[in-house]
Design an enzyme around this catalytic site. Structure first.
Site, PDB file in Angstrom:
ATOM      1  CG  ASP A 226       1.763   4.697   5.728  1.00 58.02           C
ATOM      2  OD1 ASP A 226       1.123   3.800   6.300  1.00 58.02           O
ATOM      3  OD2 ASP A 226       2.289   5.636   6.346  1.00 58.02           O
TER       4      ASP A 226
ATOM      5  CG  ASP B 293      -0.023  -0.139   2.526  1.00 60.09           C
ATOM      6  OD1 ASP B 293       0.260  -1.287   2.920  1.00 60.09           O
ATOM      7  OD2 ASP B 293       0.427   0.895   3.067  1.00 60.09           O
TER       8      ASP B 293
HETATM    9  N1  LIG Z   1       1.285   1.111   5.778  1.00 60.34           N
HETATM   10  C1  LIG Z   1       1.822   0.234   6.615  1.00 60.34           C
HETATM   11  N2  LIG Z   1       2.326   0.623   7.807  1.00 60.34           N
HETATM   12  C2  LIG Z   1       2.900  -0.285   8.636  1.00 60.34           C
HETATM   13  N3  LIG Z   1       2.963  -1.598   8.378  1.00 60.34           N
HETATM   14  C3  LIG Z   1       2.471  -2.014   7.214  1.00 60.34           C
HETATM   15  N4  LIG Z   1       2.412  -3.238   6.681  1.00 60.34           N
HETATM   16  C4  LIG Z   1       1.809  -3.136   5.486  1.00 60.34           C
HETATM   17  N5  LIG Z   1       1.465  -1.853   5.223  1.00 60.34           N
HETATM   18  C5  LIG Z   1       1.879  -1.135   6.288  1.00 60.34           C
END
Ligand SMILES: Nc1ncnc2[nH]cnc12
Ligand SMILES: CSC[C@H]1O[C@H](OP(=O)(O)O)[C@H](O)[C@@H]1O
Length: 282
Positions: free
Chosen positions: A219, A217
């Site tokens: 974030d 992703d």
């Molecule tokens: N955005 C994120 N922040 C922390 N851990 C993750 N694992 C997968 N995506 C994450």
């Protein structure tokens, strides 16, 4: 290749890789360490005749949160099982536009923003880890193992970033937008919740340790995104999990082709020279 060390590869499966089917003939090893129980049984087997053990970081049913993973027991158990190497997966958030969901990153450094974890074996509770250990963190990961991972990913046609820094947050919550932007302002590439203290303990244990992070992703820094949620993380991971399994199946035999004497000797020497033993009174 003749080597004084018998190569055995530990594989730590992170989120989305809790119970992969790597081995034909597998055996469960129920190990208890001086630091308690690892996240689950170790599964031992072979990949192309190379001895391996598999461990689900959060347990095979994914019941253990990043904070509650017993990282010390996990790494100690792999060491007790005879591992010389550990390769691990981590689902991670991307903090950079060019690292797209589904891409792999063979990380080479980290920032520690965890707050609640035991990050050393050397706390005076276990005879085998006597003293105080100030382990150097450069290089944090085993470069030789990283290069094998990178080459294997490239040979498989996987979109792989050959370096990157990942910040480990305490979790289990995801970052706020302000935090996500702060990490970006530091030039960080990825965010995760488990790399620390796993990488630190692997170094203290003298293991050749490397991680492949999968960006799942963007974030929540990216204005066009709604933010991260666990369903999207696992969906992206599932869509791309085959890349990681293929990668590990290719990396393990490549590791076994090399001579590791110098690397392992140097890791051991680094640990030995980092431990301060109790001073005896004159
Ligand atoms: N955005 C994120 N922040 C922390 N851990 C993750 N694992 C997968 N995506 C994450
Ligand atoms: C399932 S979303 C957050 C979770 O996913 C990653 O786990 P892992 O590193 O074990 O693959 C991340 O670090 C968080 O623990």
């Amino acid at each position: 290749m003749t080597s004084k060390y018998k190569i055995k590869v530990g594989i730590i499966g992170g989120s989305g890789l809790n119970n992969p089917n790597f081995f034909k003939d597998e055996k469960e090893l129920d190990i208890i360490t001086p630091f308690g129980k690892p996240s689950d049984v170790l599964i031992s087997g072979k990949i192309e005749n190379v001895d391996c053990v598999l461990l689900a970081r959060h347990g095979r049913q994914h019941t253990i949160s990043p904070t509650n993973v017993n990282y010390r027991a996990n790494i100690w158990a792999l060491k007790m099982a005879g591992c010389t190497h550990v390769i691990a997966s981590s689902a991670s958030g991307s903090l950079q536009e060019e690292i797209k969901p589904g891409d792999m990153v063979v990380v080479d450094s980290f920032i520690d923003r965890t707050t609640k974890r035991n990050s050393s074996f050397y706390d005076g509770t276990v005879d085998a880890a006597k003293g105080v250990c100030h382990i150097p963190m450069e290089p944090a990961f085993c470069n030789k193992t990283r290069q094998i991972m990178i080459k294997a990913a490239q040979d498989l046609g996987i979109a792989v970033h050959t370096s990157g820094t990942s910040v480990s947050i305490e979790g289990p919550r995801f970052s706020s937008r302000a935090e996500s932007n702060l990490y970006r302002s530091w030039g960080v590439h990825l965010v995760n919740m488990t790399l620390v203290p796993e990488v630190v303990l692997a170094k203290e244990a003298g293991l050749c340790y490397a991680v492949v992070a999968m960006a799942t992703d963007y974030d929540c820094w990216r204005i066009s995104e709604e933010g991260v949620n666990v369903c999207d993380v696992l969906k992206t991971f599932k869509e791309n999990v085959e890349k990681i399994t293929k990668l590990f199946l290719k990396v393990v035999p490549k590791i076994a082709e090399e001579n590791w004497d110098e690397t392992i000797d140097s890791l051991k020497a680094s640990v030995e020279s980092s431990v301060m033993l109790p001073q005896t009174k004159k």
